[in-house]
Design a protein around this motif. Structure first.
Motif, mmCIF file in Angstrom:
data_model
loop_
_atom_site.group_PDB
_atom_site.id
_atom_site.type_symbol
_atom_site.label_atom_id
_atom_site.label_comp_id
_atom_site.label_asym_id
_atom_site.label_seq_id
_atom_site.Cartn_x
_atom_site.Cartn_y
_atom_site.Cartn_z
ATOM 1 N N THR A 24 -26.545 9.628 4.473
ATOM 2 C CA THR A 24 -25.359 9.324 5.253
ATOM 3 C C THR A 24 -25.434 7.870 5.711
ATOM 4 O OG1 THR A 24 -23.966 10.045 7.126
ATOM 5 C CG2 THR A 24 -26.357 10.158 7.441
ATOM 6 N N TYR A 48 -32.371 16.829 13.729
ATOM 7 C CA TYR A 48 -31.495 15.812 14.288
ATOM 8 C C TYR A 48 -32.215 14.480 14.418
ATOM 9 C CZ TYR A 48 -29.070 20.044 15.844
ATOM 10 O OH TYR A 48 -28.453 21.268 15.898
ATOM 11 N N CYS A 107 -32.324 12.636 4.849
ATOM 12 C CA CYS A 107 -33.139 13.723 5.359
ATOM 13 C C CYS A 107 -34.139 14.141 4.281
ATOM 14 C CB CYS A 107 -32.239 14.902 5.739
ATOM 15 S SG CYS A 107 -33.079 16.277 6.542
ATOM 16 N N GLY A 135 -21.759 6.750 10.422
ATOM 17 C CA GLY A 135 -20.515 6.062 10.663
ATOM 18 C C GLY A 135 -20.738 4.657 11.149
ATOM 19 N N THR A 140 -31.690 23.172 11.383
ATOM 20 C CA THR A 140 -31.156 21.822 11.502
ATOM 21 C C THR A 140 -32.172 20.883 12.137
ATOM 22 O OG1 THR A 140 -28.909 22.694 11.729
ATOM 23 C CG2 THR A 140 -29.272 20.424 12.414
ATOM 24 N N VAL A 148 -28.226 18.704 3.809
ATOM 25 C CA VAL A 148 -26.961 17.993 3.907
ATOM 26 C C VAL A 148 -26.915 17.231 5.219
ATOM 27 C CG1 VAL A 148 -24.457 18.168 3.918
ATOM 28 C CG2 VAL A 148 -25.801 19.738 2.516
ATOM 29 N N GLU A 149 -26.828 15.895 5.129
ATOM 30 C CA GLU A 149 -26.759 15.049 6.312
ATOM 31 C C GLU A 149 -25.321 14.867 6.765
ATOM 32 O OE1 GLU A 149 -29.955 13.103 3.561
ATOM 33 O OE2 GLU A 149 -27.961 14.007 3.347
ATOM 34 N N SER A 150 -25.161 14.620 8.052
ATOM 35 C CA SER A 150 -23.859 14.299 8.611
ATOM 36 C C SER A 150 -24.047 13.469 9.875
ATOM 37 C CB SER A 150 -23.053 15.559 8.916
ATOM 38 O OG SER A 150 -23.700 16.355 9.896
ATOM 39 N N GLY A 151 -22.975 12.856 10.339
ATOM 40 C CA GLY A 151 -23.004 12.120 11.589
ATOM 41 C C GLY A 151 -23.043 10.618 11.459
ATOM 42 N N LEU A 163 -27.427 11.881 14.121
ATOM 43 C CA LEU A 163 -27.376 12.419 12.777
ATOM 44 C C LEU A 163 -27.881 13.855 12.766
ATOM 45 C CD1 LEU A 163 -28.830 9.442 10.691
ATOM 46 C CD2 LEU A 163 -26.478 9.813 11.479
ATOM 47 N N SER A 164 -27.310 14.649 11.882
ATOM 48 C CA SER A 164 -27.749 16.019 11.699
ATOM 49 C C SER A 164 -28.091 16.258 10.240
ATOM 50 C CB SER A 164 -26.652 17.006 12.122
ATOM 51 O OG SER A 164 -26.348 16.884 13.493
ATOM 52 N N CYS A 165 -29.052 17.117 10.013
ATOM 53 C CA CYS A 165 -29.433 17.524 8.670
ATOM 54 C C CYS A 165 -29.498 19.038 8.658
ATOM 55 C CB CYS A 165 -30.785 16.918 8.285
ATOM 56 S SG CYS A 165 -31.464 17.521 6.726
#
Length: 112
Positions: free
Chosen positions: A106, A79, A95, A10, A77, A5-8, A20-22
């Motif tokens: 993302t 990054y 990711c 924008g 995780t 799951v990716e995030s960060g 970014l984080s995975c």
């Protein structure tokens, strides 16, 4: 089964930075080679960076010197630190794990 799951992602200004984080679920995260890929509309998915279980890294030519991939096996995780962002970095970032799995992606948009 491992899930990513990716995030960060924008919106960021040219010259700005984003991280970014995975996050990976499941077991044995630390043994997998991990990576980031990206895909912009109308373009092929391209390699951004990879990192081995031991921390060895590899980068695509377009991001060398600007992006840094890292991992924290204790946190399951990986990054991607992105600096000096350019409009051409705009893409969906995915990711990837060598077990053969992909995150959902993302969106990163670099625009003034």
């Amino acid at each position: 089964q491992v899930q990513l799951v990716e995030s960060g992602g924008g919106l960021v200004q040219p010259g700005g930075s984003l991280r970014l984080s995975c996050a990976a679920s499941g077991s044995s995260f630390g043994i997998y080679r991990m990576g980031w890929y990206r895909q912009a509309p109308g373009k092929q998915r391209e390699l951004v960076a990879t990192i081995t279980s031991g921390g060895s890294t590899n980068y695509g030519d377009s991001v060398k010197g600007r992006f840094t991939i890292s991992r924290d096996n204790a946190k399951n995780t990986v990054y991607l630190q992105m600096n000096s962002l350019k409009p051409e970095d705009t893409a969906v970032y995915y990711c990837w794990g060598s077990i053969g799995i992909w995150g959902r992606g993302t969106q990163v948009t670099v625009s003034s």
